[in-house]
Design a protein around this motif. Structure first.
Motif, PDB file in Angstrom:
ATOM      1  N   UNK A   1       0.205 -75.239 115.095  1.00  0.00           N
ATOM      2  CA  UNK A   1      -0.403 -76.183 114.169  1.00  0.00           C
ATOM      3  C   UNK A   1      -0.510 -75.547 112.785  1.00  0.00           C
ATOM      4  N   UNK A   2      -0.479 -76.406 111.788  1.00  0.00           N
ATOM      5  CA  UNK A   2      -0.612 -75.962 110.406  1.00  0.00           C
ATOM      6  C   UNK A   2      -1.633 -76.853 109.709  1.00  0.00           C
ATOM      7  N   UNK A   3      -2.568 -76.220 109.036  1.00  0.00           N
ATOM      8  CA  UNK A   3      -3.654 -76.956 108.407  1.00  0.00           C
ATOM      9  C   UNK A   3      -3.144 -77.835 107.269  1.00  0.00           C
ATOM     10  N   UNK A   4      -3.821 -78.993 107.087  1.00  0.00           N
ATOM     11  CA  UNK A   4      -3.482 -79.919 106.006  1.00  0.00           C
ATOM     12  C   UNK A   4      -4.489 -79.815 104.869  1.00  0.00           C
ATOM     13  N   UNK A   5      -5.074 -78.636 104.689  1.00  0.00           N
ATOM     14  CA  UNK A   5      -6.066 -78.442 103.629  1.00  0.00           C
ATOM     15  C   UNK A   5      -5.476 -78.729 102.249  1.00  0.00           C
ATOM     16  N   UNK A   6      -6.356 -79.203 101.364  1.00  0.00           N
ATOM     17  CA  UNK A   6      -5.955 -79.461  99.981  1.00  0.00           C
ATOM     18  C   UNK A   6      -7.092 -78.996  99.066  1.00  0.00           C
ATOM     19  N   UNK A   7      -7.147 -77.693  98.766  1.00  0.00           N
ATOM     20  CA  UNK A   7      -8.219 -77.189  97.899  1.00  0.00           C
ATOM     21  C   UNK A   7      -7.952 -77.517  96.441  1.00  0.00           C
ATOM     22  N   UNK A   8      -8.984 -77.934  95.740  1.00  0.00           N
ATOM     23  CA  UNK A   8      -8.838 -78.287  94.329  1.00  0.00           C
ATOM     24  C   UNK A   8     -10.151 -77.961  93.624  1.00  0.00           C
ATOM     25  N   UNK A   9     -10.070 -77.065  92.656  1.00  0.00           N
ATOM     26  CA  UNK A   9     -11.263 -76.661  91.911  1.00  0.00           C
ATOM     27  C   UNK A   9     -11.407 -77.504  90.648  1.00  0.00           C
ATOM     28  N   UNK A  10     -12.614 -77.497  90.095  1.00  0.00           N
ATOM     29  CA  UNK A  10     -12.851 -78.190  88.842  1.00  0.00           C
ATOM     30  C   UNK A  10     -12.203 -77.421  87.696  1.00  0.00           C
ATOM     31  N   UNK A  11     -11.747 -78.143  86.692  1.00  0.00           N
ATOM     32  CA  UNK A  11     -11.223 -77.457  85.510  1.00  0.00           C
ATOM     33  C   UNK A  11     -12.378 -76.862  84.718  1.00  0.00           C
ATOM     34  N   UNK A  12     -12.061 -75.977  83.784  1.00  0.00           N
ATOM     35  CA  UNK A  12     -13.092 -75.237  83.056  1.00  0.00           C
ATOM     36  C   UNK A  12     -14.027 -76.169  82.285  1.00  0.00           C
ATOM     37  N   UNK A  13     -13.466 -77.203  81.680  1.00  0.00           N
ATOM     38  CA  UNK A  13     -14.289 -78.113  80.883  1.00  0.00           C
ATOM     39  C   UNK A  13     -15.288 -78.869  81.758  1.00  0.00           C
TER      40      UNK A  13
END
Length: 421
Positions: free
Chosen positions: A155-167
């Motif tokens: 199995x392979x994870x379907x993670x989608x990490x997304x951080x906030x931009x600096x502003x």
């Protein structure tokens, strides 16, 4: 008519008849001069081209002839072969032939080199191909056992990490505490308030402050596109919770919390939300389990992602409401985990293959991820990445549906890793 007239001849006076010309005896020199005079005039050549001197006189040529025997007083002159000087820049026939031979020889050499290069390239390709074929034919030892029986899957994870931009991150309050709001149902709500609940363990792992607003027996989607008093559970779905929180109007929640018995902590939860400072919230975690799948709620519309009566429509509209009202909050969508479902015959079926009418549980997970990607928020895959078909026995209770203590900790740990703990 006389005889002459019969023969078409007429008498011509004697003085009109042509007199025979007398032979004129000329010397050979005079004949030469006469012929020269009769020749047409040639173009004048420049003094340099004709070899004349500046005075216009032709220079004397060296004696290149000899006098032979003469006849009747005339001398016969025969010219000997002389090596006359050719104009500069001209080549003799022999030199041109030699240059042509050299050029042809050079072209033949170049053609030979090209052919030899092609032959060498073909030989190189053939050698490499033969070597690779020999190595491939030898093969290598493998640990594969065709007689082995296994139920494990890669199995392979379907993670989608997304951080906030600096502003956007700069808009958050710098109070030194990571404030986290949880919205969800059964998986979060069943053990809410206990030390081993997902909220309590997440608070320990992150060192922040967790506000658990999950409610049991609720759904991500709504059953009716328009709110009906006959079905008050819709008020506590994700969409209506988001509507009340972002608008700041909790009247609808307060009115229904007095009579709704789906969760005994509902009044306390509504009061907590009413007094919560949303400007201080840093992270919002949305986690709903397989309840919508089990209740056969419509997953998505093929024509409209924002259709209110679908799971995808409610999720997308809820995310948009929070992003518009509180753009500084980082939103994380947490997927359902793998579990078994009772079919119509009360037999357990794996959510990976059992279709309740809107697809399998895996289809719901993938649909939620697509919405998260479209809305540009983070997504945690618990279905493959945390509790899957291989390890579910370690994290689920005997009913193969509800989380045990290890399962709640595994979920909390995965969320904490996304937040950055």
């Amino acid at each position: 008519m006389n005889k002459k007239q019969k023969n078409n001849e007429f008498d011509i006076p004697d003085f009109m008849r042509k007199m025979p010309e007398k032979p004129v005896h000329t010397s050979p020199a005079e004949e030469s001069d006469s012929q020269t005079a009769r020749q047409p005039a040639k173009k004048k050549k420049s003094a340099a081209g004709t070899g004349r001197s500046k005075s216009g006189q032709r220079p004397k040529r060296p004696a290149a002839h000899k006098t032979t025997g003469h006849k009747s007083g005339a001398r016969r002159i025969t010219h000997q072969k002389t090596n006359a000087r050719r104009p500069a820049g001209s080549k003799s026939g022999s030199s041109r032939t030699s240059a042509d031979r050299k050029r042809r020889r050079k072209q033949q050499q170049i053609s030979l080199y090209i052919h030899l290069g092609f032959v060498a390239l073909i030989l190189l390709i053939a050698i490499v191909g033969i070597v690779k074929l020999i190595r491939w034919n030898r093969g290598k030892e493998s640990d594969y056992d065709p007689n082995e029986v296994t139920t494990e899957f890669d199995t392979e994870s379907e993670d989608y990490p997304l951080s906030l931009d600096a502003a956007t991150a700069a808009m958050q309050k710098d109070d030194g505490v990571t404030s986290i709001l949880l919205l969800g149902n059964g998986s979060l709500a069943r053990e809410k308030g206990k030390e081993d609940s997902i909220g309590a363990q997440l608070e320990k792992l992150t060192g922040g402050k967790v506000y658990d607003a999950s409610l049991n027996h609720t759904y991500l989607s709504v059953k009716n596109a328009v709110y009906e008093e006959s079905y008050p559970a819709d008020v506590f779905s994700l969409y209506w919770l988001s509507q009340c929180i972002t608008s700041g109007d909790y009247t609808l929640l307060e009115d229904n919390a007095r009579t709704w018995d789906g969760d005994e902590s509902v009044q306390e939860t509504v009061e907590m939300l009413k007094n919560l400072d949303m400007s201080a919230i840093d992270v919002l975690v949305i986690m709903y389990d397989s309840h919508d799948y089990e209740d056969k709620r419509m997953l998505a519309s093929p024509y409209d992602n924002e259709l209110p009566v679908t799971c995808c429509g409610c999720l997308l509209q809820s995310i948009y409401l929070f992003k518009q009202a509180y753009p500084h909050i980082r939103i994380i969508v947490s997927s359902p985990y793998f579990n078994y479902i009772e079919d119509d015959n009360d037999e357990l079926q794996p959510g990976s293959t059992y279709d309740m009418g809107q697809g399998t549980l895996a289809d719901y997970m993938i649909a939620y991820k697509n919405i998260a990607v479209e809305a540009e928020v983070s997504f945690i895959d618990h279905y493959f990445g945390t509790i899957n078909e291989d390890n579910y026995a370690q994290y689920l209770q005997d009913d193969k549906e509800r989380l045990n203590s290890d399962g709640r900790y595994a979920i909390a740990q995965r969320i904490a890793s996304f937040i950055g703990a």
